[in-house]
Design an enzyme around this catalytic site. Sequence first.
Site, PDB file in Angstrom:
ATOM      1  N   LYS A 103       0.254   4.147  17.606  1.00 56.43           N
ATOM      2  CA  LYS A 103       1.502   3.528  18.098  1.00 56.43           C
ATOM      3  C   LYS A 103       1.411   3.285  19.608  1.00 56.43           C
ATOM      4  CE  LYS A 103       3.680   3.184  14.330  1.00 56.43           C
ATOM      5  NZ  LYS A 103       4.002   1.887  13.787  1.00 56.43           N
ATOM      6  N   SER A 150       7.647   4.522  17.932  1.00 57.32           N
ATOM      7  CA  SER A 150       8.187   5.806  17.488  1.00 57.32           C
ATOM      8  C   SER A 150       8.400   6.724  18.681  1.00 57.32           C
ATOM      9  CB  SER A 150       7.155   6.448  16.547  1.00 57.32           C
ATOM     10  OG  SER A 150       7.480   7.784  16.299  1.00 57.32           O
ATOM     11  N   PHE A 154       6.856  -4.086  10.877  1.00 58.52           N
ATOM     12  CA  PHE A 154       6.928  -2.710  10.371  1.00 58.52           C
ATOM     13  C   PHE A 154       5.594  -2.247   9.785  1.00 58.52           C
ATOM     14  CE2 PHE A 154      11.389  -4.129   9.639  1.00 58.52           C
ATOM     15  CZ  PHE A 154      12.079  -3.097  10.257  1.00 58.52           C
ATOM     16  N   SER A 156       0.830  -1.210   0.000  1.00 59.76           N
ATOM     17  CA  SER A 156       0.000   0.000   0.000  1.00 59.76           C
ATOM     18  C   SER A 156       0.864   1.258   0.000  1.00 59.76           C
ATOM     19  CB  SER A 156      -0.947   0.014   1.204  1.00 59.76           C
ATOM     20  OG  SER A 156      -0.203  -0.024   2.408  1.00 59.76           O
ATOM     21  N   TYR A 211      11.739   4.483  17.391  1.00 57.41           N
ATOM     22  CA  TYR A 211      12.678   5.134  16.479  1.00 57.41           C
ATOM     23  C   TYR A 211      12.609   6.638  16.662  1.00 57.41           C
ATOM     24  CZ  TYR A 211      11.443   0.808  13.889  1.00 57.41           C
ATOM     25  OH  TYR A 211      11.159  -0.480  13.509  1.00 57.41           O
ATOM     26  N   GLY A 257       1.746  21.011  15.923  1.00 54.39           N
ATOM     27  CA  GLY A 257       2.068  19.697  16.493  1.00 54.39           C
ATOM     28  C   GLY A 257       3.555  19.440  16.644  1.00 54.39           C
ATOM     29  N   TYR A 262      -2.086   9.014  14.338  1.00 54.73           N
ATOM     30  CA  TYR A 262      -0.939   8.143  14.034  1.00 54.73           C
ATOM     31  C   TYR A 262      -0.208   7.786  15.335  1.00 54.73           C
ATOM     32  CZ  TYR A 262       3.860   6.851  13.005  1.00 54.73           C
ATOM     33  OH  TYR A 262       5.083   6.206  13.019  1.00 54.73           O
TER      34      TYR A 262
HETATM   35  P1  NAD Z   1       6.777   2.574   4.922  1.00 56.78           P
HETATM   36  O1  NAD Z   1       5.431   3.119   4.607  1.00 56.78           O
HETATM   37  O2  NAD Z   1       7.858   2.785   3.941  1.00 56.78           O
HETATM   38  O3  NAD Z   1       6.678   1.007   5.224  1.00 56.78           O
HETATM   39  C1  NAD Z   1       5.533   0.426   5.816  1.00 56.78           C
HETATM   40  C2  NAD Z   1       5.171  -0.780   4.968  1.00 56.78           C
HETATM   41  O4  NAD Z   1       4.021  -1.402   5.543  1.00 56.78           O
HETATM   42  C3  NAD Z   1       4.835  -0.415   3.526  1.00 56.78           C
HETATM   43  O5  NAD Z   1       5.576  -1.227   2.656  1.00 56.78           O
HETATM   44  C4  NAD Z   1       3.339  -0.691   3.421  1.00 56.78           C
HETATM   45  O6  NAD Z   1       2.980  -1.124   2.118  1.00 56.78           O
HETATM   46  C5  NAD Z   1       3.155  -1.769   4.478  1.00 56.78           C
HETATM   47  N1  NAD Z   1       1.803  -1.855   5.048  1.00 56.78           N
HETATM   48  C6  NAD Z   1       1.043  -0.851   5.554  1.00 56.78           C
HETATM   49  N2  NAD Z   1      -0.112  -1.338   6.006  1.00 56.78           N
HETATM   50  C7  NAD Z   1      -0.100  -2.670   5.787  1.00 56.78           C
HETATM   51  C8  NAD Z   1      -1.011  -3.718   6.025  1.00 56.78           C
HETATM   52  N3  NAD Z   1      -2.221  -3.486   6.561  1.00 56.78           N
HETATM   53  N4  NAD Z   1      -0.668  -4.978   5.696  1.00 56.78           N
HETATM   54  C9  NAD Z   1       0.550  -5.231   5.129  1.00 56.78           C
HETATM   55  N5  NAD Z   1       1.442  -4.281   4.861  1.00 56.78           N
HETATM   56  C10 NAD Z   1       1.126  -3.009   5.188  1.00 56.78           C
HETATM   57  O7  NAD Z   1       7.196   3.148   6.339  1.00 56.78           O
HETATM   58  P2  NAD Z   1       8.589   3.055   7.084  1.00 56.78           P
HETATM   59  O8  NAD Z   1       9.163   4.413   7.129  1.00 56.78           O
HETATM   60  O9  NAD Z   1       9.382   1.941   6.559  1.00 56.78           O
HETATM   61  O10 NAD Z   1       8.090   2.719   8.556  1.00 56.78           O
HETATM   62  C11 NAD Z   1       7.955   1.386   8.997  1.00 56.78           C
HETATM   63  C12 NAD Z   1       7.292   1.387  10.363  1.00 56.78           C
HETATM   64  O11 NAD Z   1       8.074   2.176  11.262  1.00 56.78           O
HETATM   65  C13 NAD Z   1       5.897   1.976  10.365  1.00 56.78           C
HETATM   66  O12 NAD Z   1       5.101   1.213  11.250  1.00 56.78           O
HETATM   67  C14 NAD Z   1       6.114   3.372  10.904  1.00 56.78           C
HETATM   68  O13 NAD Z   1       4.975   3.861  11.564  1.00 56.78           O
HETATM   69  C15 NAD Z   1       7.250   3.166  11.872  1.00 56.78           C
HETATM   70  N6  NAD Z   1       8.048   4.371  12.092  1.00 56.78           N
HETATM   71  C16 NAD Z   1       8.637   4.987  11.029  1.00 56.78           C
HETATM   72  C17 NAD Z   1       9.382   6.147  11.221  1.00 56.78           C
HETATM   73  C18 NAD Z   1      10.037   6.854  10.065  1.00 56.78           C
HETATM   74  O14 NAD Z   1      10.512   7.975  10.245  1.00 56.78           O
HETATM   75  N7  NAD Z   1      10.110   6.278   8.876  1.00 56.78           N
HETATM   76  C19 NAD Z   1       9.538   6.661  12.524  1.00 56.78           C
HETATM   77  C20 NAD Z   1       8.932   5.993  13.583  1.00 56.78           C
HETATM   78  C21 NAD Z   1       8.193   4.839  13.360  1.00 56.78           C
HETATM   79  C1  UD1 Z   2       7.529  13.330  11.993  1.00 54.58           C
HETATM   80  C2  UD1 Z   2       6.224  13.030  12.699  1.00 54.58           C
HETATM   81  C3  UD1 Z   2       6.443  11.868  13.637  1.00 54.58           C
HETATM   82  C4  UD1 Z   2       6.956  10.670  12.867  1.00 54.58           C
HETATM   83  C5  UD1 Z   2       8.232  11.070  12.115  1.00 54.58           C
HETATM   84  C6  UD1 Z   2       8.722   9.982  11.231  1.00 54.58           C
HETATM   85  C7  UD1 Z   2       4.987  15.146  12.840  1.00 54.58           C
HETATM   86  C8  UD1 Z   2       4.530  16.242  13.730  1.00 54.58           C
HETATM   87  N1  UD1 Z   2       5.766  14.206  13.419  1.00 54.58           N
HETATM   88  O1  UD1 Z   2       8.506  13.662  12.962  1.00 54.58           O
HETATM   89  O2  UD1 Z   2       5.229  11.525  14.257  1.00 54.58           O
HETATM   90  O3  UD1 Z   2       7.247   9.589  13.747  1.00 54.58           O
HETATM   91  O4  UD1 Z   2       7.966  12.210  11.286  1.00 54.58           O
HETATM   92  O5  UD1 Z   2       7.843   9.723  10.197  1.00 54.58           O
HETATM   93  O6  UD1 Z   2       4.676  15.107  11.665  1.00 54.58           O
HETATM   94  N2  UD1 Z   2      10.767  20.433   8.890  1.00 54.58           N
HETATM   95  C9  UD1 Z   2      10.865  21.618   8.200  1.00 54.58           C
HETATM   96  N3  UD1 Z   2      10.428  21.656   6.912  1.00 54.58           N
HETATM   97  C10 UD1 Z   2       9.912  20.556   6.274  1.00 54.58           C
HETATM   98  C11 UD1 Z   2       9.822  19.348   6.996  1.00 54.58           C
HETATM   99  C12 UD1 Z   2      10.240  19.321   8.309  1.00 54.58           C
HETATM  100  O7  UD1 Z   2      11.324  22.618   8.729  1.00 54.58           O
HETATM  101  O8  UD1 Z   2       9.526  20.661   5.096  1.00 54.58           O
HETATM  102  C13 UD1 Z   2      11.261  20.388  10.285  1.00 54.58           C
HETATM  103  C14 UD1 Z   2      10.186  20.038  11.307  1.00 54.58           C
HETATM  104  O9  UD1 Z   2       9.552  21.206  11.745  1.00 54.58           O
HETATM  105  C15 UD1 Z   2      11.035  19.356  12.382  1.00 54.58           C
HETATM  106  C16 UD1 Z   2      12.170  18.681  11.609  1.00 54.58           C
HETATM  107  O10 UD1 Z   2      12.212  19.352  10.359  1.00 54.58           O
HETATM  108  O11 UD1 Z   2      11.579  20.305  13.241  1.00 54.58           O
HETATM  109  C17 UD1 Z   2      11.936  17.199  11.361  1.00 54.58           C
HETATM  110  O12 UD1 Z   2      10.662  17.041  10.732  1.00 54.58           O
HETATM  111  P1  UD1 Z   2      10.175  15.638  10.142  1.00 54.58           P
HETATM  112  O13 UD1 Z   2      11.211  15.076   9.253  1.00 54.58           O
HETATM  113  O14 UD1 Z   2       8.822  15.843   9.562  1.00 54.58           O
HETATM  114  O15 UD1 Z   2      10.109  14.706  11.408  1.00 54.58           O
HETATM  115  P2  UD1 Z   2       9.341  14.944  12.808  1.00 54.58           P
HETATM  116  O16 UD1 Z   2       8.407  16.091  12.733  1.00 54.58           O
HETATM  117  O17 UD1 Z   2      10.365  14.980  13.882  1.00 54.58           O
END
Ligand code: NAD
Ligand code: UD1
Length: 356
Positions: free
Chosen positions: A159, A131, A87, A41, A183, A313, A155
């Site tokens: 979590k 997260s 994930f 997705s 993370y 936020g 979201y």
């Molecule tokens: P991503 O969207 O790239 O990967 C998530 C994967 O899950 C995708 O491939 C999607 O197709 C799959 N998916 C979603 N819903 C599904 C379902 N119902 N059944 C099967 N597959 C499904 O995201 P990511 O950045 O790789 O993140 C992975 C996990 O880590 C997520 O749960 C996300 O919330 C968590 N997380 C990510 C970050 C970040 O900054 N990337 C930060 C904190 C937590």
């Molecule tokens: C965001 C999400 C968080 C999620 C994480 C990883 C929000 C409020 N939080 O974290 O829940 O776990 O991503 O997916 O969305 N920034 C800019 N300009 C931009 C984008 C970001 O200035 O175009 C700044 C933001 O204000 C922040 C920093 O960059 O200070 C990091 O932002 P971002 O990469 O979106 O991550 P988080 O907000 O920390």
Amino acid sequence: MPENFMKNKILVTGGAGYLGSHTCIALHEAGYDIAVYDNLSNSSREAINRVSTLIGQKIEFIEGDIRDAELLRQVFASHEFFGVIHFAGLKAVGESVVKPLLYYNNNVGGTIILLEVMAEYDVKSLVFSSSATVYGDPDTLPIDESSKRFCTNPYGQSKLAIEYILEDLAKADNSWNLIALRYFNPIGAHSSGQIGEDPNGIPNNLMPYISQVAVGKLEKLSIFGNDYPTVDGTGVRDFIHVTDLAQGHVAALDYLEQQISSNKINISKKKSVGFLPINLGTGGGTSVLELVNAFTEVTGRDISYQFTDRRLGDIASCYADIDKAKFLLGWKAKLSIHDMCQDSWRWQILNPNGYD
Ligand code: NAD
Ligand code: UD1
């Protein structure tokens, strides 16, 4: 490690995504046998193809939804899994505010179904993608795992709800081994430039936005706020290289394996891991402006930017206390902000349109 030695088999839900695809490589390199389960997705089959090419072996891939209990049952019945790295989930904060039911259904509902099927097949080890968002606006920095948890968007709530479910499950049945990896801000890409973050449409997160400005796809970065009480007024985050984060998952699985095998030996002292939350960050903060400057220094590309209002936020600063990961998992992030910029950029220039 001997050539033919294979560790346990692991199911990786969401393994086609950004973090999952990098973790598949790390797991393979560490000797784990893996099967990926993903509904694609928010990812593409091409990511799986590229991971297969990088590891020199075809990855076992099952296209399916974690809410499809019947398909999950078939998968568990036909494999002997040691555990699951989970994930799979939706992750866009803004979208979650507009579509809360989708987020609760997919993330929370999907995880419950996965746990139920795991229980049916007596697979009771799970590493869950949590997260730092569960900490909301922290009272103190660095943030350790005992900090209060509070979320303001669906979201984050999803979590947090999953963490509560895992905690309750571990209390009710002490045979579960459940690690929630919290993370901080994963960025960067595999050093080959073959896999990386491929956001849909205009990126919400900072690093993909910077990269797309650098490559000329977007005109200008908006920096959300320059009046925070931080080093230069811009937000501070704990950016962590995705490859380090992937290694953190290997360390978590190794830890579970060790605990389970030592508990089997000491049957009299039988005790499972229960619910164990662990931060995955570097322990240090970098401001938005510092990241932009580092990116320019590493790539030679100027990033045009403007300061705009704070994003609703957002918090001022967020970085991890990493002692628990160090002491329990023996894991520590190794790669620098420069590596993160270099690798994000390599992925971006080699794949200006992501996997398309
Ligand atoms: P991503 O969207 O790239 O990967 C998530 C994967 O899950 C995708 O491939 C999607 O197709 C799959 N998916 C979603 N819903 C599904 C379902 N119902 N059944 C099967 N597959 C499904 O995201 P990511 O950045 O790789 O993140 C992975 C996990 O880590 C997520 O749960 C996300 O919330 C968590 N997380 C990510 C970050 C970040 O900054 N990337 C930060 C904190 C937590
Ligand atoms: C965001 C999400 C968080 C999620 C994480 C990883 C929000 C409020 N939080 O974290 O829940 O776990 O991503 O997916 O969305 N920034 C800019 N300009 C931009 C984008 C970001 O200035 O175009 C700044 C933001 O204000 C922040 C920093 O960059 O200070 C990091 O932002 P971002 O990469 O979106 O991550 P988080 O907000 O920390």
